[in-house]
Design a protein around this motif. Structure first.
Motif, mmCIF file in Angstrom:
data_model
loop_
_atom_site.group_PDB
_atom_site.id
_atom_site.type_symbol
_atom_site.label_atom_id
_atom_site.label_comp_id
_atom_site.label_asym_id
_atom_site.label_seq_id
_atom_site.Cartn_x
_atom_site.Cartn_y
_atom_site.Cartn_z
ATOM 1 N N ALA A 1 47.486 33.246 26.341
ATOM 2 C CA ALA A 1 47.169 34.701 26.339
ATOM 3 C C ALA A 1 47.526 35.543 25.491
ATOM 4 O O ALA A 1 48.789 35.847 24.972
ATOM 5 C CB ALA A 1 48.225 35.245 27.851
ATOM 6 N N ASP B 1 42.897 40.188 25.700
ATOM 7 C CA ASP B 1 42.779 41.616 26.058
ATOM 8 C C ASP B 1 43.806 42.350 25.740
ATOM 9 O O ASP B 1 45.109 41.760 25.739
ATOM 10 C CB ASP B 1 42.766 41.731 27.851
ATOM 11 C CG ASP B 1 42.075 43.283 28.112
ATOM 12 O OD1 ASP B 1 42.683 44.154 27.630
ATOM 13 O OD2 ASP B 1 41.306 43.026 28.749
ATOM 14 N N GLY C 1 36.495 39.909 33.797
ATOM 15 C CA GLY C 1 37.355 38.919 33.522
ATOM 16 C C GLY C 1 38.097 38.123 34.464
ATOM 17 O O GLY C 1 38.480 37.113 34.570
ATOM 18 N N LEU D 1 38.382 34.383 34.846
ATOM 19 C CA LEU D 1 39.478 33.716 34.761
ATOM 20 C C LEU D 1 40.041 32.895 35.958
ATOM 21 O O LEU D 1 40.300 31.753 35.903
ATOM 22 C CB LEU D 1 40.499 34.668 34.235
ATOM 23 C CG LEU D 1 40.236 35.254 32.978
ATOM 24 C CD1 LEU D 1 41.191 36.497 32.673
ATOM 25 C CD2 LEU D 1 40.725 34.280 31.658
ATOM 26 N N ALA E 1 40.287 41.004 30.407
ATOM 27 C CA ALA E 1 40.827 40.489 31.580
ATOM 28 C C ALA E 1 40.849 41.505 32.735
ATOM 29 O O ALA E 1 41.655 41.676 33.282
ATOM 30 C CB ALA E 1 42.349 39.938 31.292
ATOM 31 N N GLN F 1 47.224 35.685 33.621
ATOM 32 C CA GLN F 1 47.771 34.424 33.547
ATOM 33 C C GLN F 1 48.630 34.004 34.790
ATOM 34 O O GLN F 1 48.495 32.803 35.271
ATOM 35 C CB GLN F 1 48.730 34.149 32.294
ATOM 36 C CG GLN F 1 49.137 32.970 31.947
ATOM 37 C CD GLN F 1 49.909 32.757 30.874
ATOM 38 O OE1 GLN F 1 50.392 34.075 30.134
ATOM 39 N NE2 GLN F 1 50.317 31.571 30.508
ATOM 40 N N VAL G 1 37.958 33.850 26.725
ATOM 41 C CA VAL G 1 37.442 34.899 27.651
ATOM 42 C C VAL G 1 38.023 36.148 26.879
ATOM 43 O O VAL G 1 39.349 36.249 26.939
ATOM 44 C CB VAL G 1 37.967 34.700 29.085
ATOM 45 C CG1 VAL G 1 37.356 35.775 30.096
ATOM 46 C CG2 VAL G 1 37.474 33.355 29.456
ATOM 47 N N LEU H 1 42.841 33.526 26.958
ATOM 48 C CA LEU H 1 42.260 35.010 27.263
ATOM 49 C C LEU H 1 42.861 36.235 26.377
ATOM 50 O O LEU H 1 43.850 36.053 25.967
ATOM 51 C CB LEU H 1 42.638 35.459 28.784
ATOM 52 C CG LEU H 1 44.154 35.249 29.165
ATOM 53 C CD1 LEU H 1 44.475 36.123 30.257
ATOM 54 C CD2 LEU H 1 44.387 33.647 29.616
ATOM 55 N N VAL I 1 46.617 40.187 30.334
ATOM 56 C CA VAL I 1 46.535 38.850 29.825
ATOM 57 C C VAL I 1 47.860 38.166 30.820
ATOM 58 O O VAL I 1 47.483 36.929 31.156
ATOM 59 C CB VAL I 1 46.601 38.552 28.369
ATOM 60 C CG1 VAL I 1 45.187 38.869 27.889
ATOM 61 C CG2 VAL I 1 47.698 39.112 27.541
#
Length: 268
Positions: free
Chosen positions: A108, A65, A46, A50, A42, A94, A39, A63, A90
């Motif tokens: 992440a 970003d 996102g 997520l 975020a 998370q 992905v 993820l 991220v």
């Protein structure tokens, strides 16, 4: 995708509402547990992507970003909280994902999704979700999707307008993002900071992205390949458009004519 894992008693309980669905069942949930989703972004899109992928039990989620949480994000980016303002998005996302479901393995990456990173991640991925906010990243993701033959689930939102599409290079008839929105014809880029965005709109688009990704990973239903869904939240109007490959596309290189709708300027 690796061998399907067995579900223990706790997982049978946690994912029971998926397992009850005849189309998914135990095998479909096992496929989700064995899957890897990448992905990019975020933020507004996102966040629901997520959270839903984690809640649904996707076994591995990467993820990407480079941005940090800002107070102006909190109006719509539901993975973040006031206490995490200033943190990398991220890491904030998370924490939100793990609070819902600690099972998925989450990677992440607080960096930009450049070609080198995508070439490292996508050979091990089953689906790529574009939740970014700029055309350069969208086209980089599309090129990587085509190069590694990984399906791309693309979403965009600004003001009251949203877009959703799935591009699957494994299917001969599927266009790619550049077929529909050629890089050379990208409109002037604008951001939410300039035009604004309705808070639940990114939730609508992101939730639909998550649904399309879960269907692809579980091997159920039919995806949106060959269609572009336009959302007008101001009028609560959903309009699907048919898409086909561009014979002159510089990315996927296949032939098929189509008309080109106007892309939503990425905003989130």
């Amino acid at each position: 995708m690796p061998a399907l894992p067995e579900l223990d008693d706790a997982q049978l309980l946690r994912y029971s509402r998926h397992i009850l669905l005849e189309e998914i069942g135990i095998v479909g949930q096992q496929r989700l547990l064995a899957a890897h989703a990448v992905v990019v972004g975020a933020g507004g899109l996102g966040s629901p992507v997520l959270l839903y992928l984690a809640a649904a039990g996707v076994g591995r989620i990467t993820l990407v970003d480079h941005d940090t949480v800002d107070a102006t994000n909190l109006q719509r980016q539901i993975a973040h909280t006031l206490a995490r303002v200033g943190q990398p998005k991220v890491h904030s996302a998370q924490a939100a994902m793990q609070a819902i479901n600690p099972e998925p393995r989450i990677e992440a990456l607080a960096q930009r999704a450049d070609a080198a990173l995508l070439d490292r991640l996508l050979p091990r991925a089953d689906v790529l979700l574009d939740c970014s906010d700029n055309f350069a990243t969208r086209h980089a993701l599309n090129r990587a999707s085509v190069r590694h033959r990984v399906p791309l689930v693309s979403g965009a939102a600004i003001r009251f307008d949203g877009q959703l599409a799935v591009f699957d290079p494994r299917q001969p008839s599927s266009p790619c993002y550049a077929c529909v929105f050629p890089e050379a014809q990208a409109p002037e880029e604008v951001r939410c900071a300039t035009l604004g965005v309705l808070a639940p709109l990114v939730g609508l688009v992101g939730s639909l992205q998550a649904a399309e990704a879960l269907k692809l990973l579980a091997g159920v239903g039919s995806s949106m390949v060959g269609r572009l869904l336009l959302l007008d939240a101001l009028r609560t109007d959903f309009q699907p458009l048919r898409l086909a490959r561009d014979p002159a596309c510089r990315v996927c290189g296949e032939s098929s004519g189509h008309s080109q709708p106007s892309p939503i300027r990425p905003g989130q």
